[in-house]
Design a protein around this motif. Structure first.
Motif, short mmCIF file in Angstrom:
data_model
loop_
_atom_site.label_atom_id
_atom_site.label_comp_id
_atom_site.label_asym_id
_atom_site.label_seq_id
_atom_site.Cartn_x
_atom_site.Cartn_y
_atom_site.Cartn_z
N SER A 110 1.19 4.26 3.26
CA SER A 110 1.61 4.61 1.91
C SER A 110 1.54 3.38 1.02
CB SER A 110 3.04 5.14 1.91
OG SER A 110 3.50 5.30 0.59
N SER A 111 1.17 3.59 -0.23
CA SER A 111 1.07 2.47 -1.17
C SER A 111 2.15 2.52 -2.24
CB SER A 111 -0.31 2.48 -1.83
OG SER A 111 -0.47 3.64 -2.63
N LEU A 112 3.17 3.35 -2.06
CA LEU A 112 4.17 3.53 -3.11
C LEU A 112 5.46 2.76 -2.82
CD1 LEU A 112 3.81 7.36 -3.68
CD2 LEU A 112 2.67 5.51 -4.89
N VAL A 113 5.92 2.04 -3.83
CA VAL A 113 7.20 1.35 -3.76
C VAL A 113 7.98 1.72 -5.01
CG1 VAL A 113 6.29 -0.76 -4.82
CG2 VAL A 113 8.37 -0.87 -3.48
N GLY A 114 9.28 2.00 -4.83
CA GLY A 114 10.12 2.35 -5.96
C GLY A 114 11.21 1.32 -6.17
N PHE A 115 11.64 1.16 -7.41
CA PHE A 115 12.75 0.25 -7.69
C PHE A 115 13.63 0.85 -8.76
CE2 PHE A 115 9.30 -1.14 -10.42
CZ PHE A 115 9.91 -1.30 -11.65
N PHE A 116 14.91 0.47 -8.72
CA PHE A 116 15.86 0.98 -9.70
C PHE A 116 17.04 0.02 -9.77
CE2 PHE A 116 16.34 3.02 -5.62
CZ PHE A 116 17.69 2.94 -5.32
N ILE A 127 8.21 3.90 -9.94
CA ILE A 127 7.35 3.84 -8.76
C ILE A 127 6.07 3.09 -9.10
CG2 ILE A 127 6.05 5.21 -7.09
CD1 ILE A 127 8.10 7.46 -7.61
N ILE A 128 5.71 2.15 -8.22
CA ILE A 128 4.47 1.40 -8.37
C ILE A 128 3.54 1.79 -7.24
CG2 ILE A 128 3.42 -0.91 -8.35
CD1 ILE A 128 6.12 -2.03 -9.22
N ASP A 129 2.28 2.03 -7.59
CA ASP A 129 1.24 2.28 -6.59
C ASP A 129 0.59 0.94 -6.28
OD1 ASP A 129 -1.03 2.89 -5.12
OD2 ASP A 129 -1.52 4.66 -6.30
N LEU A 130 0.84 0.40 -5.09
CA LEU A 130 0.33 -0.92 -4.74
C LEU A 130 -1.18 -0.97 -4.70
CD1 LEU A 130 2.89 -1.93 -1.96
CD2 LEU A 130 2.92 -2.52 -4.39
N LYS A 131 -1.84 0.15 -4.35
CA LYS A 131 -3.31 0.18 -4.36
C LYS A 131 -3.81 -0.02 -5.78
CE LYS A 131 -4.10 3.13 -0.36
NZ LYS A 131 -4.57 4.43 0.12
N ALA A 132 -3.19 0.65 -6.74
CA ALA A 132 -3.59 0.51 -8.14
C ALA A 132 -3.31 -0.90 -8.63
CB ALA A 132 -2.86 1.53 -9.00
N LEU A 133 -2.19 -1.49 -8.20
CA LEU A 133 -1.85 -2.86 -8.59
C LEU A 133 -2.89 -3.84 -8.05
CD1 LEU A 133 0.17 -4.87 -9.84
CD2 LEU A 133 1.35 -4.86 -7.63
N ALA A 134 -3.25 -3.70 -6.78
CA ALA A 134 -4.25 -4.58 -6.17
C ALA A 134 -5.60 -4.43 -6.87
CB ALA A 134 -4.37 -4.29 -4.68
N GLN A 135 -5.98 -3.18 -7.19
CA GLN A 135 -7.25 -2.96 -7.87
C GLN A 135 -7.25 -3.58 -9.26
OE1 GLN A 135 -10.09 -1.51 -6.43
NE2 GLN A 135 -10.92 -2.56 -8.22
N HIS A 136 -6.13 -3.51 -9.94
CA HIS A 136 -6.02 -4.13 -11.27
C HIS A 136 -6.25 -5.64 -11.17
CE1 HIS A 136 -4.55 -5.05 -15.28
NE2 HIS A 136 -3.71 -5.92 -14.72
N VAL A 137 -5.66 -6.29 -10.17
CA VAL A 137 -5.85 -7.73 -9.98
C VAL A 137 -7.32 -8.03 -9.71
CG1 VAL A 137 -5.29 -9.70 -8.48
CG2 VAL A 137 -3.48 -8.13 -9.23
#
Length: 118
Positions: free
Chosen positions: A34-40, A96-106
C-alpha cells in the motif's frame, strides 16, 4: 502539506525523517504493497493498546484513549478496511498522502531540472 493541515513543523519533520523515507524505499523495492499514509492532529478515540514515548522519552504502553493526547498521529493504511476504521476513530480531519504519487512528483521535478541525469 502536513504543516498546512495543522501538524507542527517538528512533528512533520520527525515523521518524514523517521518513517516516510523507509516507507518510500519499501514501496519502491516492492516490500510494501500500500502507498497510502494518513495524518491528523491529535489522537484517536480508539481503545487499542499502543506503545509511545512519554515526555522523558521513556517507552510506555497504554490504551490509546487513556494516554496523553499526542500533538499528531500518523497511520499507514493497508486496505479499505484500515481506512474506514481509521476515519471512524479520528477526532477531526484525516489527510491521506499517496506515496507513489509523491515519489513520482519528485522524479518529475528532478527530470525538469536536469533531464539527462534523471
Amino acid at each position: 502539506m502536513m504543516t498546512s493541515h495543522g501538524i507542527a513543523v517538528g512533528n512533520a519533520i520527525a515523521f518524514a525523517q523517521n518513517n516516510l523515507r523507509s516507507e518510500i524505499e519499501d514501496l519502491l523495492t516492492g516490500e510494501r504493497g500500500s502507498s497510502l499514509v494518513g495524518f491528523f492532529v491529535g489522537g484517536t478515540k480508539s481503545d487499542d493498546l499502543v506503545a509511545y514515548a512519554d515526555e522523558s522519552g521513556n517507552a510506555q504502553l497504554s490504551k490509546q484513549n487513556a494516554r496523553p493526547e499526542p500533538p499528531a498521529s500518523f497511520v499507514f493504511l493497508e486496505d479499505a478496511a484500515t481506512l474506514m476504521d481509521t476515519v471512524a476513530k479520528t477526532k477531526g480531519i484525516l489527510t491521506i498522502i499517496d506515496l507513489k504519487a509523491l515519489a513520482q512528483h519528485v522524479v518529475d521535478v528532478l527530470e525538469k531540472r536536469d533531464p539527462g541525469n534523471a
